[in-house]
Design a protein around this motif. Structure first.
Motif, PDB file in Angstrom:
ATOM      1  N   THR A   1      -6.124  -0.908   1.747  1.00 22.17           N
ATOM      2  CA  THR A   1      -5.860  -0.132   2.960  1.00 22.17           C
ATOM      3  C   THR A   1      -5.220   1.196   2.573  1.00 22.17           C
ATOM      4  O   THR A   1      -4.308   1.237   1.753  1.00 22.17           O
ATOM      5  CB  THR A   1      -4.940  -0.904   3.919  1.00 22.17           C
ATOM      6  OG1 THR A   1      -5.554  -2.160   4.235  1.00 22.17           O
ATOM      7  CG2 THR A   1      -4.710  -0.125   5.204  1.00 22.17           C
TER       8      THR A   1
ATOM      9  N   ARG B   1      -9.830   0.829   5.826  1.00 23.11           N
ATOM     10  CA  ARG B   1      -9.747  -0.503   5.235  1.00 23.11           C
ATOM     11  C   ARG B   1     -11.076  -0.806   4.543  1.00 23.11           C
ATOM     12  O   ARG B   1     -12.132  -0.778   5.178  1.00 23.11           O
ATOM     13  CB  ARG B   1      -9.447  -1.545   6.308  1.00 23.11           C
ATOM     14  CG  ARG B   1      -8.056  -1.403   6.873  1.00 23.11           C
ATOM     15  CD  ARG B   1      -7.765  -2.412   7.983  1.00 23.11           C
ATOM     16  NE  ARG B   1      -6.453  -2.190   8.538  1.00 23.11           N
ATOM     17  CZ  ARG B   1      -6.171  -1.304   9.506  1.00 23.11           C
ATOM     18  NH1 ARG B   1      -7.129  -0.571  10.021  1.00 23.11           N
ATOM     19  NH2 ARG B   1      -4.937  -1.160   9.951  1.00 23.11           N
TER      20      ARG B   1
ATOM     21  N   TYR C   1      -6.541   5.077   9.443  1.00 27.64           N
ATOM     22  CA  TYR C   1      -6.470   3.980   8.483  1.00 27.64           C
ATOM     23  C   TYR C   1      -7.880   3.730   7.981  1.00 27.64           C
ATOM     24  O   TYR C   1      -8.837   3.708   8.770  1.00 27.64           O
ATOM     25  CB  TYR C   1      -5.946   2.696   9.132  1.00 27.64           C
ATOM     26  CG  TYR C   1      -4.453   2.651   9.241  1.00 27.64           C
ATOM     27  CD1 TYR C   1      -3.650   2.447   8.119  1.00 27.64           C
ATOM     28  CD2 TYR C   1      -3.827   2.794  10.477  1.00 27.64           C
ATOM     29  CE1 TYR C   1      -2.267   2.407   8.216  1.00 27.64           C
ATOM     30  CE2 TYR C   1      -2.440   2.749  10.586  1.00 27.64           C
ATOM     31  CZ  TYR C   1      -1.677   2.557   9.444  1.00 27.64           C
ATOM     32  OH  TYR C   1      -0.308   2.510   9.541  1.00 27.64           O
TER      33      TYR C   1
ATOM     34  N   LYS D   1      -3.942   5.136   4.348  1.00 31.19           N
ATOM     35  CA  LYS D   1      -3.690   5.947   5.532  1.00 31.19           C
ATOM     36  C   LYS D   1      -3.818   7.403   5.110  1.00 31.19           C
ATOM     37  O   LYS D   1      -3.176   7.832   4.149  1.00 31.19           O
ATOM     38  CB  LYS D   1      -2.311   5.686   6.124  1.00 31.19           C
ATOM     39  CG  LYS D   1      -2.106   6.455   7.432  1.00 31.19           C
ATOM     40  CD  LYS D   1      -0.816   6.079   8.120  1.00 31.19           C
ATOM     41  CE  LYS D   1      -0.712   6.818   9.446  1.00 31.19           C
ATOM     42  NZ  LYS D   1       0.544   6.500  10.127  1.00 31.19           N
TER      43      LYS D   1
ATOM     44  N   PRO E   1       5.518   4.260   0.818  1.00 34.90           N
ATOM     45  CA  PRO E   1       5.675   4.984   2.073  1.00 34.90           C
ATOM     46  C   PRO E   1       6.693   6.105   1.929  1.00 34.90           C
ATOM     47  O   PRO E   1       7.823   5.898   1.530  1.00 34.90           O
ATOM     48  CB  PRO E   1       6.175   3.906   3.042  1.00 34.90           C
ATOM     49  CG  PRO E   1       5.738   2.617   2.435  1.00 34.90           C
ATOM     50  CD  PRO E   1       5.760   2.837   0.954  1.00 34.90           C
TER      51      PRO E   1
ATOM     52  N   HIS F   1      -1.629   5.123  -0.176  1.00 34.13           N
ATOM     53  CA  HIS F   1      -2.172   3.793  -0.461  1.00 34.13           C
ATOM     54  C   HIS F   1      -1.212   2.806   0.179  1.00 34.13           C
ATOM     55  O   HIS F   1      -0.086   2.638  -0.282  1.00 34.13           O
ATOM     56  CB  HIS F   1      -2.275   3.558  -1.968  1.00 34.13           C
ATOM     57  CG  HIS F   1      -2.729   2.183  -2.308  1.00 34.13           C
ATOM     58  ND1 HIS F   1      -1.955   1.305  -3.035  1.00 34.13           N
ATOM     59  CD2 HIS F   1      -3.874   1.511  -2.002  1.00 34.13           C
ATOM     60  CE1 HIS F   1      -2.612   0.166  -3.175  1.00 34.13           C
ATOM     61  NE2 HIS F   1      -3.771   0.270  -2.560  1.00 34.13           N
ATOM     62  N   VAL F   2      -1.637   2.161   1.258  1.00 37.12           N
ATOM     63  CA  VAL F   2      -0.788   1.221   1.982  1.00 37.12           C
ATOM     64  C   VAL F   2      -0.628  -0.054   1.181  1.00 37.12           C
ATOM     65  O   VAL F   2       0.474  -0.592   1.067  1.00 37.12           O
ATOM     66  CB  VAL F   2      -1.357   0.937   3.392  1.00 37.12           C
ATOM     67  CG1 VAL F   2      -0.536  -0.126   4.104  1.00 37.12           C
ATOM     68  CG2 VAL F   2      -1.418   2.223   4.206  1.00 37.12           C
TER      69      VAL F   2
END
Length: 111
Positions: free
Chosen positions: A75, A92, A90, A77, A20, A61-62
């Motif tokens: 997941t 998924r 998002y 974003k 993040p 890339h979450v």
């Protein structure tokens, strides 16, 4: 299909990162050797299908989540700009862990 995915990844200039960080600050290119590279390409393709006039300005890339012993979810974003509007989505992607067969792809807007 792999050639198409490789061409999409090669032609994109979307900043990519896996930790993040503030949107718009990242300049890294996709790491094609990362374990999520093919899923990131699919996330970009699905986002482009749903928002064909929007420009993807950032990508995150979450993470990967084990849903069950046979199912995994990646997941992502993505930050989009469409006219004067900027928004996130998002993506998924749920798939069979052993075969990597896609079971579901969900694209939803976020603030």
């Amino acid at each position: 299909m792999m050639l198409l995915l490789a061409l999409v990844m090669a032609s994109t200039s979307i900043p990519v990162h896996s930790e993040p960080k503030p949107y718009g600050k990242q300049t890294e290119q996709p790491n094609r050797n990362s374990p999520y590279a093919k899923w990131g390409t699919l996330a970009i393709q699905e986002t482009n299908k749903k928002y064909p006039t929007a420009k993807i300005v950032d990508y995150l890339h979450v993470g990967r989540q084990t849903i069950s012993s046979t199912t995994t979810q990646e997941t992502f974003k993505l930050w989009l700009k469409q006219g004067n509007r900027e928004f996130g989505v998002y993506v998924r992607i749920t798939f069979d862990t052993a075969t990597e067969r896609v079971q579901a792809i969900v694209v939803e807007e976020t603030e």
